[in-house]
Design an enzyme around this catalytic site. Structure first.
Site, mmCIF file in Angstrom:
data_model
loop_
_atom_site.group_PDB
_atom_site.id
_atom_site.type_symbol
_atom_site.label_atom_id
_atom_site.label_comp_id
_atom_site.label_asym_id
_atom_site.label_seq_id
_atom_site.Cartn_x
_atom_site.Cartn_y
_atom_site.Cartn_z
ATOM 1 N N LYS A 14 0.841 -1.214 0.000
ATOM 2 C CA LYS A 14 0.000 0.000 0.000
ATOM 3 C C LYS A 14 0.870 1.256 0.000
ATOM 4 O O LYS A 14 0.682 2.147 -0.827
ATOM 5 C CB LYS A 14 -0.929 0.015 1.232
ATOM 6 C CG LYS A 14 -1.871 -1.178 1.311
ATOM 7 C CD LYS A 14 -2.904 -1.012 2.403
ATOM 8 C CE LYS A 14 -2.313 -1.078 3.802
ATOM 9 N NZ LYS A 14 -1.774 -2.379 4.206
ATOM 10 N N ARG A 89 -9.291 0.363 9.957
ATOM 11 C CA ARG A 89 -8.742 -0.975 10.152
ATOM 12 C C ARG A 89 -9.730 -1.892 10.857
ATOM 13 O O ARG A 89 -9.437 -3.070 11.059
ATOM 14 C CB ARG A 89 -7.475 -0.862 10.990
ATOM 15 C CG ARG A 89 -6.254 -1.439 10.293
ATOM 16 C CD ARG A 89 -5.068 -1.141 11.145
ATOM 17 N NE ARG A 89 -3.872 -1.817 10.771
ATOM 18 C CZ ARG A 89 -2.888 -1.265 10.075
ATOM 19 N NH1 ARG A 89 -3.020 -0.056 9.600
ATOM 20 N NH2 ARG A 89 -1.779 -1.936 9.850
ATOM 21 N N ARG A 128 11.274 -6.205 3.957
ATOM 22 C CA ARG A 128 11.180 -4.770 4.270
ATOM 23 C C ARG A 128 11.966 -4.450 5.550
ATOM 24 O O ARG A 128 12.556 -3.371 5.663
ATOM 25 C CB ARG A 128 9.704 -4.380 4.445
ATOM 26 C CG ARG A 128 9.482 -2.894 4.633
ATOM 27 C CD ARG A 128 8.028 -2.536 4.528
ATOM 28 N NE ARG A 128 7.240 -3.047 5.655
ATOM 29 C CZ ARG A 128 5.906 -2.960 5.755
ATOM 30 N NH1 ARG A 128 5.211 -2.394 4.784
ATOM 31 N NH2 ARG A 128 5.259 -3.428 6.794
ATOM 32 N N ARG A 134 11.963 -1.155 10.434
ATOM 33 C CA ARG A 134 10.802 -0.958 11.316
ATOM 34 C C ARG A 134 10.802 -2.010 12.411
ATOM 35 O O ARG A 134 10.925 -3.202 12.118
ATOM 36 C CB ARG A 134 9.503 -1.086 10.500
ATOM 37 C CG ARG A 134 9.008 0.211 9.936
ATOM 38 C CD ARG A 134 7.838 -0.026 9.019
ATOM 39 N NE ARG A 134 6.674 -0.616 9.694
ATOM 40 C CZ ARG A 134 5.481 -0.732 9.121
ATOM 41 N NH1 ARG A 134 5.296 -0.302 7.888
ATOM 42 N NH2 ARG A 134 4.473 -1.276 9.770
ATOM 43 N N ARG A 146 0.236 -9.501 13.660
ATOM 44 C CA ARG A 146 -0.354 -8.500 12.758
ATOM 45 C C ARG A 146 -1.241 -9.190 11.721
ATOM 46 O O ARG A 146 -2.298 -8.666 11.348
ATOM 47 C CB ARG A 146 0.751 -7.678 12.079
ATOM 48 C CG ARG A 146 1.346 -6.643 13.042
ATOM 49 C CD ARG A 146 2.673 -6.138 12.580
ATOM 50 N NE ARG A 146 2.597 -5.329 11.370
ATOM 51 C CZ ARG A 146 3.660 -5.042 10.621
ATOM 52 N NH1 ARG A 146 4.850 -5.527 10.941
ATOM 53 N NH2 ARG A 146 3.523 -4.295 9.568
HETATM 54 P P1 AMP Z 1 0.997 0.119 9.204
HETATM 55 O O1 AMP Z 1 2.174 0.995 8.897
HETATM 56 O O2 AMP Z 1 -0.266 0.568 8.534
HETATM 57 O O3 AMP Z 1 1.281 -1.341 8.991
HETATM 58 O O4 AMP Z 1 0.699 0.306 10.765
HETATM 59 C C1 AMP Z 1 1.642 -0.060 11.753
HETATM 60 C C2 AMP Z 1 0.950 -0.208 13.106
HETATM 61 O O5 AMP Z 1 0.348 1.035 13.482
HETATM 62 C C3 AMP Z 1 -0.188 -1.207 13.128
HETATM 63 O O6 AMP Z 1 0.258 -2.531 13.329
HETATM 64 C C4 AMP Z 1 -0.997 -0.687 14.322
HETATM 65 O O7 AMP Z 1 -0.394 -1.045 15.546
HETATM 66 C C5 AMP Z 1 -0.867 0.825 14.185
HETATM 67 N N1 AMP Z 1 -1.983 1.364 13.356
HETATM 68 C C6 AMP Z 1 -1.891 1.917 12.106
HETATM 69 N N2 AMP Z 1 -3.078 2.296 11.659
HETATM 70 C C7 AMP Z 1 -3.969 1.963 12.615
HETATM 71 C C8 AMP Z 1 -5.400 2.091 12.742
HETATM 72 N N3 AMP Z 1 -6.146 2.603 11.753
HETATM 73 N N4 AMP Z 1 -5.976 1.658 13.887
HETATM 74 C C9 AMP Z 1 -5.247 1.142 14.882
HETATM 75 N N5 AMP Z 1 -3.917 0.979 14.815
HETATM 76 C C10 AMP Z 1 -3.274 1.384 13.708
#
Ligand code: AMP
Length: 326
Positions: A14, A89, A128, A134, A146
């Site tokens: 994404k 989410r 990644r 990260r 996750r």
């Molecule tokens: P991402 O970069 O989108 O994979 O997000 C990394 C982490 O941020 C996720 O595993 C969640 O812990 C937190 N996170 C990101 N977006 C959300 C969301 N919309 N709601 C809750 N937690 C989020």
């Protein structure tokens, strides 16, 4: 404002794909994950609270991400819309988003989902981890949690948006990054046309444009078939009622192609002195479907029965200057 959601499991690509799309469509890319990582890096209280949850592969509270989303909507007034990545989410967040947008008189326009298999998620995230460093990418247990969180809490959104008729899915494993990008741009073009209701040129569309022409004092109406102002061509439907007056004019930069979709009309060619030299009857039982008007040819149209034409010309529209009208 347009509101698009980029959906998919972690590692689907994404973030990688968001750049090209947001640039092409002048959208503000909002990644809640990136915003949270920025808070952690800046050592804020919010970041401190979020870190533990993120490192364990759990979601942070709705109020935190929804606050960030709303602030970003409020502080970006000059964009064509937003590309949401990582939000919503959960079905709860999706319902909150619908409510937030309803208060602004807006709605989610479309959801574009990039799908990959669980095994690919693990491989991609581990790859990644080597590049981006990260914390939540480095640990296999966190990755697995996750994925579990995705299936349990995020996947139900597919049904939510399918029911709303907004869900569009692409195969995130159809090729390399470039191939997925092409596929995304193709889907976006389709959505864009659909939103503008320009995907099909049918009798219903002609009826609508015709109705608008009846209401216009100029007895004519144009319907632009381009999807954006950046499109430097002219492609339009043009409805002309009998009595429409078009000055004798010429286009010095492009041939003009006209196809008659409804009605009966004449295209008339003139010499430099304004003397008629050729009259092309179109429609009725003439068997003439259209004309190519050469560059620089003086011409006008005489409408016999209400006519609808498709008109195409090279270059952007500009008002006719004096030397191009007789
Ligand atoms: P991402 O970069 O989108 O994979 O997000 C990394 C982490 O941020 C996720 O595993 C969640 O812990 C937190 N996170 C990101 N977006 C959300 C969301 N919309 N709601 C809750 N937690 C989020």
């Amino acid at each position: 404002m347009k509101y698009y959601i980029l959906f998919g499991p972690p590692g689907a690509g994404k973030g990688t794909q968001a750049g090209a799309i947001s640039k092409k469509y002048n959208l503000k890319h909002i990644s809640t994950g990136e915003m949270l990582r920025a808070e952690i890096a800046a050592g804020t209280e919010l970041g401190r609270q979020a870190k533990e949850l993120i490192d364990a592969g759990n979601l942070v509270p709705d109020s935190v991400v929804e606050g960030m989303i709303e602030n970003t909507f409020n502080s970006n007034k000059d964009v064509a819309g937003f590309l949401l990545d990582g939000f919503p989410r959960t079905v709860g967040q999706a319902a909150d988003l619908d409510q937030m947008l309803a208060l602004r008189g807006e709605k989610v326009n479309a959801v574009i989902s990039i799908m990959i298999k669980d095994q690919t998620i693990i491989e991609r995230i581990q790859h990644r981890a080597e590049i981006e460093g990260r914390a939540d990418d480095a640990n296999v247990e966190t990755i697995k949690n996750r994925i579990a969180t995705y299936h349990k809490q995020t996947e139900p959104l597919i049904t939510y948006y399918k029911n709303a008729g907004k869900y569009h899915e692409i195969d995130g494993e159809c090729g390399d990054i470039e191939a997925v990008r092409k596929e995304m741009l193709r889907v976006f073009r389709g959505i864009d046309k659909l939103l503008e209701r320009q995907v099909v040129i049918d009798n219903a569309l002609l009826d609508n444009v015709q109705m608008l022409a009846h209401e216009s004092p100029r007895l004519r109406m144009n319907y632009d078939l381009r999807n954006s102002e950046d499109d430097q061509s002219q492609r339009m439907l043009n409805v002309m009622l009998p009595g429409t007056k078009t000055a004798i004019h010429r286009h010095n930069y492009s041939t003009e192609t006209i196809m008659l979709l409804r009605g009966q009309m004449d295209t008339v060619f003139y010499n430099d002195k304004g003397v008629e030299k050729e009259r092309i009857h179109m429609g009725g039982d003439t068997g003439v479907l259209g004309v190519n008007i050469p560059k620089g040819q003086w011409h006008t149209f005489e409408v016999i029965d209400l006519s609808i034409i498709f008109m195409a010309q090279d270059g952007p529209w500009s008002p006719l200057s004096k030397e191009n009208m007789l």
